[in-house]
Design an enzyme around this catalytic site. Structure first.
Site, short mmCIF file in Angstrom:
data_model
loop_
_atom_site.label_atom_id
_atom_site.label_comp_id
_atom_site.label_asym_id
_atom_site.label_seq_id
_atom_site.Cartn_x
_atom_site.Cartn_y
_atom_site.Cartn_z
N LYS A 12 0.87 -1.19 0.00
CA LYS A 12 0.00 0.00 0.00
C LYS A 12 0.90 1.23 0.00
O LYS A 12 1.43 1.63 1.02
CB LYS A 12 -0.89 -0.01 1.24
CG LYS A 12 -2.20 0.70 1.06
CD LYS A 12 -2.33 2.13 1.28
CE LYS A 12 -1.94 3.04 2.30
NZ LYS A 12 -1.79 4.42 1.74
N GLU A 53 8.70 1.12 11.26
CA GLU A 53 9.81 2.07 11.08
C GLU A 53 9.16 3.44 11.12
O GLU A 53 8.43 3.81 10.20
CB GLU A 53 10.48 1.87 9.72
CG GLU A 53 11.07 0.50 9.48
CD GLU A 53 12.36 0.27 10.25
OE1 GLU A 53 12.95 1.25 10.73
OE2 GLU A 53 12.75 -0.90 10.38
N CYS A 106 13.55 10.49 7.38
CA CYS A 106 13.30 10.06 8.76
C CYS A 106 14.53 10.27 9.63
O CYS A 106 14.42 10.55 10.82
CB CYS A 106 12.88 8.60 8.78
SG CYS A 106 14.03 7.54 7.91
N GLU A 113 9.00 16.21 14.97
CA GLU A 113 9.57 15.96 13.64
C GLU A 113 8.93 16.95 12.66
O GLU A 113 7.71 16.96 12.51
CB GLU A 113 9.26 14.52 13.23
CG GLU A 113 9.88 14.14 11.92
CD GLU A 113 9.59 12.70 11.53
OE1 GLU A 113 8.44 12.26 11.70
OE2 GLU A 113 10.52 12.03 11.05
P1 NAD Z 1 2.19 8.59 7.48
O1 NAD Z 1 2.29 7.86 8.76
O2 NAD Z 1 1.26 9.73 7.40
O3 NAD Z 1 1.75 7.60 6.31
C1 NAD Z 1 2.47 6.43 6.03
C2 NAD Z 1 1.57 5.43 5.36
O4 NAD Z 1 0.55 5.05 6.28
C3 NAD Z 1 0.84 5.96 4.13
O5 NAD Z 1 0.79 4.96 3.14
C4 NAD Z 1 -0.55 6.26 4.66
O6 NAD Z 1 -1.55 6.22 3.68
C5 NAD Z 1 -0.72 5.16 5.68
N1 NAD Z 1 -1.73 5.43 6.71
C6 NAD Z 1 -2.09 6.62 7.24
N2 NAD Z 1 -3.06 6.45 8.16
C7 NAD Z 1 -3.32 5.13 8.21
C8 NAD Z 1 -4.23 4.32 8.97
N3 NAD Z 1 -5.07 4.85 9.86
N4 NAD Z 1 -4.20 2.99 8.78
C9 NAD Z 1 -3.34 2.42 7.90
N5 NAD Z 1 -2.49 3.13 7.15
C10 NAD Z 1 -2.47 4.46 7.31
O7 NAD Z 1 3.67 8.99 7.10
P2 NAD Z 1 4.15 9.82 5.84
O8 NAD Z 1 3.75 11.24 6.04
O9 NAD Z 1 3.75 9.12 4.59
O10 NAD Z 1 5.74 9.68 5.95
C11 NAD Z 1 6.51 10.46 6.76
C12 NAD Z 1 6.85 9.72 8.03
O11 NAD Z 1 7.52 8.51 7.71
C13 NAD Z 1 7.81 10.49 8.91
O12 NAD Z 1 7.38 10.42 10.24
C14 NAD Z 1 9.12 9.75 8.73
O13 NAD Z 1 10.01 9.88 9.79
C15 NAD Z 1 8.65 8.37 8.55
N6 NAD Z 1 9.68 7.56 7.90
C16 NAD Z 1 10.36 6.64 8.66
C17 NAD Z 1 11.37 5.88 8.08
C18 NAD Z 1 12.11 4.85 8.88
O14 NAD Z 1 12.75 3.99 8.26
N7 NAD Z 1 12.08 4.87 10.20
C19 NAD Z 1 11.69 6.05 6.74
C20 NAD Z 1 10.99 6.99 6.00
C21 NAD Z 1 9.97 7.73 6.60
#
Ligand code: NAD
Length: 497
Positions: A191, A267, A302, A401
């Site tokens: 997804k 992650e 991240c 963040e």
């Molecule tokens: P997000 O949490 O908003 O979304 C991530 C994914 O989760 C998307 O595909 C989104 O559609 C889905 N999602 C959102 N709400 C959901 C729900 N209720 N149920 C199931 N899925 C849901 O994050 P983002 O804005 O896409 O990405 C940025 C974040 O990702 C930052 O916090 C960053 O630090 C983190 N990140 C972490 C790593 C790591 O390896 N630790 C790497 C890259 C990004």
């Protein structure tokens, strides 16, 4: 690298035929509801494609297809050496389509095309290839049993894996999951983020070309609260792997508890400290790295080095170097190969970043550089690389963040103080230390509560080492052989002799 110009990339962008449908059971299909949403480019607001807005019905269909092929054993019981060969072919195909995939990534989420070509696509291919190459070299165990027993300790694929990924490195984050998940024989439902679905959709077809059987890799674009939630609550998803925010990560743990106790590996976010001691071997290099740590990928990383801890005795010397280094990061059209910092992913992210800049002012931090939206006339979503000095670790800009090019500079006087400030955060993804004193470097590295520590560099690492977080940055690890733990169950079989 290629020698294509901005005009060449713009021409190619116009000629692209972009697929926006979901991919289930080896076919591109519309969402069952027929729902679609606009996929908008942050470069100019252009609608790139209509993307299928999948929901619970599509999740049902994809999980059923993934389960059926898993049970049939077409992939799950294939010899590891065969899976290896197919995954290597999949990686080769990603590389062969590297320019097309890089262009999709840049148009979709605004990162510089040079980075998409040099970092994202090769990084995604490497993850597939590395996992594939490893899988026929890992052995199971025989337990040290009494003479009349044989104890076998074997690893089995978990079954159906849902992988929910973010928008900042769309393809690379997806492949950090797909590599080990597929190598170990699972079926996967990917997804992608609703903000960057295009490359995930595109590679589904390449997986089939590589020889992965239909139904083993399904891609469901759509929103988190619809299809993401449906997958997380699904009773027949065995494991949920996630990269994204800490807020959503916590919600996924609840969904797992409310449904089938599926394994959940997370992650999540970070607020990583980058500690520059007065005895850093090269302050120029430290300043360059600190600038890159907050500006690369528009700060949407991240592991962004968003808290820069500078020893007070070198402040006066170091801060001008830092300002000069960050000035070299100039926002521009990400399709221009000369651009090093592109557009933020969407207006929501732009507003978030600008609101943190306001918070920095309101809390009394001192603006040293940037602080504004720029190039607004292009219709693109650009923010100037920004430095706040005089930041206290209790301020909002030091605690939360931001996910944009906004750096907080925090002073310290002793190593103990630096470590205390560095660890005073809910996160624990990464940290860096700059010092010429080996013992100080190692003692500091030991004291830091984070999953990756870099000494005299920022963002080191490759597929050979695990990557993931302490504390609220998550659990489990991507990359390296440790990643296989997430995608396998251990089984003990006792044979009476
Ligand atoms: P997000 O949490 O908003 O979304 C991530 C994914 O989760 C998307 O595909 C989104 O559609 C889905 N999602 C959102 N709400 C959901 C729900 N209720 N149920 C199931 N899925 C849901 O994050 P983002 O804005 O896409 O990405 C940025 C974040 O990702 C930052 O916090 C960053 O630090 C983190 N990140 C972490 C790593 C790591 O390896 N630790 C790497 C890259 C990004």
């Amino acid at each position: 690298m290629t020698d294509l110009t901005l005009a060449d990339w713009q021409q190619r962008a116009r000629e692209l035929d972009i697929e926006g449908r979901a991919f289930i059971q080896g076919e591109y299909v519309d969402a069952l509801s027929r729902g679609r949403f606009d996929c908008v480019s942050p470069i100019d607001g252009r609608v790139l494609a209509q993307v299928a807005s999948c929901d619970a019905q599509d999740a049902e269909h994809a999980v059923a297809s993934a389960r059926e092929v898993f049970a049939a054993g077409l992939w799950s019981r294939l010899a590891p050496a065969r899976r290896k060969a197919i995954l290597i072919r999949f990686a080769d195909l990603l590389e062969a389509h590297g320019e097309e995939l890089a262009l999709l990534e840049t148009l979709d989420m605004g990162k510089p095309i040079g980075d998409a070509l040099a970092v994202d696509i090769p990084g995604a291919a490497r993850a597939l290839r590395w996992s594939g190459e490893a899988i026929d070299k890992v052995y199971d165990e025989v337990a040290p049993t009494p003479h009349d027993q044989l104890g076998l300790v074997t690893r089995e694929p978990v079954g159906v894996v849902a992988a929910i990924v973010p928008w900042n490195f769309p393809l690379m984050m997806a492949c950090w999951k797909l590599g080990p998940a597929l190598a170990t024989g699972n079926s996967v439902i990917l997804k992608p983020s609703e903000k960057s679905p295009l490359t995930a959709i595109r590679i589904a077809r390449l997986a089939i070309e590589a020889g992965i059987p239909a139904g083993v890799l399904n891609v469901l674009p759509g929103y988190g609260h619809t299809v993401g939630k449906a997958l997380a609550l699904h009773m027949d998803v065995d494991t949920l792997v996630f990269t994204g925010s800490t807020r959503v990560a916590k919600q996924l743990m609840i969904y797992a508890g409310e449904s089938n106790m599926k394994r959940v590996w997370l992650e999540a976010g970070g607020k990583s400290p980058n500690i520059v001691f007065a005895d850093a071997p090269d302050l120029y290099q430290a300043a360059e790295a600190a600038a890159s740590a907050i500006a690369f990928n528009q700060g949407e990383v991240c592991t962004a080095g968003s808290r820069l801890l500078v020893e007070s005795s070198i402040r006066e010397r170091f801060l001008p170097l830092l300002v000069e280094a960050l000035k070299a990061w100039k926002p521009g059209n990400p399709l221009d190969p000369a651009t090093n910092i592109g557009a933020l992913v969407d207006t929501q992210q732009l507003d978030t970043v600008l609101s943190y800049i306001e918070a920095g002012h309101a809390e009394g931090a001192t603006l040293l550089l940037g602080g504004k939206r720029t190039l607004e006339e292009t219709g693109g979503l650009y923010v100037e690389p920004t430095i706040f000095d005089g930041v206290d670790n209790a301020m909002k800009i030091a605690r939360e963040e931001i996910f944009g090019p906004v750096l907080s500079v925090i002073g310290f006087d002793t190593p103990e103080q630096a470590i205390a400030i560095a660890n005073d955060t809910q996160y624990g993804l990464a940290a860096a230390v700059w010092t010429a004193d080996l013992s100080k470097a190692l003692l500091t590295a030991r004291a830091l509560r984070a999953g990756s520590i870099w000494v005299n560099q920022y963002e080191g690492g490759d597929m050979t080492a695990p990557f993931g977080g302490f504390k609220q940055s998550g659990n489990g690890r991507d990359k390296s052989l440790h990643a296989f733990d997430k995608y396998t169950e251990l089984k003990a079989t006792w044979i009476k002799l």
